[in-house]
Design an enzyme around this catalytic site. Structure first.
Site, mmCIF file in Angstrom:
data_model
loop_
_atom_site.group_PDB
_atom_site.id
_atom_site.type_symbol
_atom_site.label_atom_id
_atom_site.label_comp_id
_atom_site.label_asym_id
_atom_site.label_seq_id
_atom_site.Cartn_x
_atom_site.Cartn_y
_atom_site.Cartn_z
ATOM 1 N N GLY A 289 0.759 -1.272 -0.065
ATOM 2 C CA GLY A 289 0.097 -0.116 0.091
ATOM 3 C C GLY A 289 0.737 1.281 0.020
ATOM 4 O O GLY A 289 0.143 2.444 -0.062
ATOM 5 N N GLY A 290 2.155 1.287 0.017
ATOM 6 C CA GLY A 290 2.835 2.362 -0.087
ATOM 7 C C GLY A 290 2.500 3.348 -1.288
ATOM 8 O O GLY A 290 2.203 4.735 -1.020
ATOM 9 N N LYS A 291 2.132 2.953 -2.308
ATOM 10 C CA LYS A 291 2.216 3.745 -3.509
ATOM 11 C C LYS A 291 0.370 4.171 -3.583
ATOM 12 O O LYS A 291 0.114 5.248 -3.854
ATOM 13 C CB LYS A 291 2.267 2.897 -4.850
ATOM 14 C CG LYS A 291 3.668 2.380 -4.937
ATOM 15 C CD LYS A 291 3.874 1.763 -6.062
ATOM 16 C CE LYS A 291 5.538 1.291 -6.239
ATOM 17 N NZ LYS A 291 5.937 0.285 -5.066
ATOM 18 N N CYS A 401 10.098 -4.747 -8.948
ATOM 19 C CA CYS A 401 11.337 -4.368 -8.321
ATOM 20 C C CYS A 401 12.286 -5.369 -8.400
ATOM 21 O O CYS A 401 12.799 -6.308 -7.505
ATOM 22 C CB CYS A 401 10.936 -4.065 -6.678
ATOM 23 S SG CYS A 401 9.880 -5.516 -6.340
#
Length: 470
Positions: A289-291, A401
């Site tokens: 959820g960082g983005k 990534c």
């Protein structure tokens, strides 16, 4: 829909107050350095020093057995029953052993005429990770290693060997080792062919080091003030990097919800997507959820889509903590039965994650050659599904990534051949907080963990923005 209350206070003012508290000495204390001599003291009849090192061996072997093994092993009784500081020590030892495994084995192989059983090698690996990486006093590492060997019937015959090998290394020194030995041979060969010998050396050196913690901030937060409060620095793109360790919940600004943990490279894809207030955006494969938080902080209307409901739980918790909102949907992207198209789509696709080896050294051992082709097929299907959601005139950002070309450059080359309605939008590294040297001739970004070495590096990513012709 997950929503939380908006924070009423000025974030910049909060940042300045946090810096004042830090100067006054009220910041959360750094965790104390573990003293192995204290760890050897008696706790209810158990030798905690030995138990912690036993747990380190359990974690190490679990990580070597397969992807996700280390996380699973954290719930094993040998680990979970330890007091908090000893669990942290066990994990630190296991991670140090994983980062330097090739070098540790080089040293051991020079001392061992015949390879001992895995259980004995594990004891030796754990001991050398302490003395060579964590700078644990040799007497403590050797003493507990011998005690570990004495515990089990299968290792007891080797206790004198354990003592002799470790004392010999202490007396004579470890000898020369090579950083490249920490990389699996097949990955080293791929990276040498793809990026060249100099880059391979840089990647190997980056794999040795424990990374700092990076924080992404809400747009209105005073980055300089927060950096001062957490003893950190402001990187390009307004990421704050800190060497602080310990419980995140005790850090300045956590309860106010003004930041979240996100590697500096992981924050670049959203900046390249350039979300605007009021736009409709879907974050495909959104967990953890960082983005999504970045997108929501821009004022866009965000759908966070992921196939894993358990992984979305953490995303929902962070939305509540930060006071941000998004529509959370737990369904595979290919099966999402929803008629909407969007102004922008972000696809952070499942991948081998070889670019995250600084934070997750176990991925180097867990990833197998067949995984690359298997995941490339998944990425192909997700890209096509994501492209169908982009409105005419809209934009799509694809990222992984991974350091493998099949998961990055090759995917976009093939996608553009299949989808003539999309064109590459050339990235500006400075504008999105990426290393200048990450720009490829095609206009994409290929970030290597060896870049920004003077600042401590960053995760490896491939990122491409594709605009749909109106």
């Amino acid at each position: 829909m997950s929503r939380g209350p908006e924070q009423g206070r000025s974030s910049a003012a909060r940042g300045r107050r946090m810096a004042d508290k830090a100067r006054a000495g009220t910041r959360a204390p750094r965790p104390p350095k573990v003293d192995p001599r204290d760890a050897n003291s008696d706790h209810g009849g158990a030798d905690i020093g030995v138990e912690a090192r036993l747990a380190a061996g359990v974690l190490l072997n679990a990580a070597l057995e397969g992807r996700g093994g280390l996380d699973t092993a954290l719930s094993f009784r040998e680990v979970s029953d330890l007091p908090g500081p000893d669990r942290a020590f066990a994990r630190a030892v296991a991670m140090a052993a994983l980062r330097r495994l090739g070098e540790i084995d080089q040293i051991l192989d020079r001392k061992l005429q015949k390879g001992p059983p895995l259980a004995v090698r594990t004891i030796l690996r754990v001991a050398l990770a302490q003395t060579l990486v964590l700078e644990t006093p040799a007497f403590a590492a050797v003493s507990t290693a011998v005690k570990l060997a004495e515990r089990e019937t299968k290792t007891r015959p080797y206790k004198n060997l354990v003592n002799a090998v470790l004392r010999g290394i202490e007396r004579e020194g470890p000898g020369l080792t090579t950083a490249e030995s920490n990389l699996p041979e097949w990955l080293a060969a791929r990276w040498r062919a793809t990026y060249g010998e100099a880059s391979l050396t840089g990647l190997a050196l980056a794999a040795r080091e424990e990374p700092a913690t990076d924080l992404s901030l809400k747009p209105e937060v005073d980055a300089a003030a927060l950096a001062e409060a957490v003893d950190g620095e402001v990187l390009a793109g307004n990421t704050v990097r800190t060497g602080r360790r310990g419980d995140l919940a005790s850090w300045p600004g956590f309860d106010d919800g003004i930041w979240w943990v996100q590697d500096a490279a992981a924050a670049v894809p959203v900046r390249l997507l350039a979300p605007q207030a009021g736009e409709s955006i879907v974050d495909v494969c959104a967990a953890p959820g960082g983005k999504t938080l970045q997108l929501a902080a821009s004022g866009a209307s965000v759908v966070a889509l992921d196939r894993s409901a358990p992984r979305l739980k953490r995303l929902t918790e962070n939305l509540a903590r930060t006071g941000l909102s998004a529509e959370v949907v737990a369904v595979p992207a290919e099966d999402w039965d929803d008629p909407r198209n969007f102004d922008a789509v972000l696809l952070d696709a499942p991948c081998t994650a070889t670019g995250t080896f600084r934070r997750n050294p176990e991925v180097l051992r867990a990833t197998k050659p067949a995984d690359v082709a298997k995941l490339a097929d998944v990425q192909h299907r997700l890209l096509d599904a994501a492209a169908e959601r982009v409105k005419p005139g809209g934009r799509l950002v694809y990222c992984v990534c991974s350091l493998e070309r099949e998961e990055g450059e090759t995917q976009i080359i093939a996608f553009l051949r299949r989808n003539p309605a999309f064109k590459t939008a050339v990235a500006d590294p400075a504008a999105v907080g990426a290393p200048t040297e990450a720009l490829t001739p095609e206009g994409w970004l290929r970030i290597l963990p060896s870049m920004w070495a003077e600042k401590g590096g960053l995760d490896g990513f491939f990122i491409a923005r594709l605009d749909r012709v109106g």
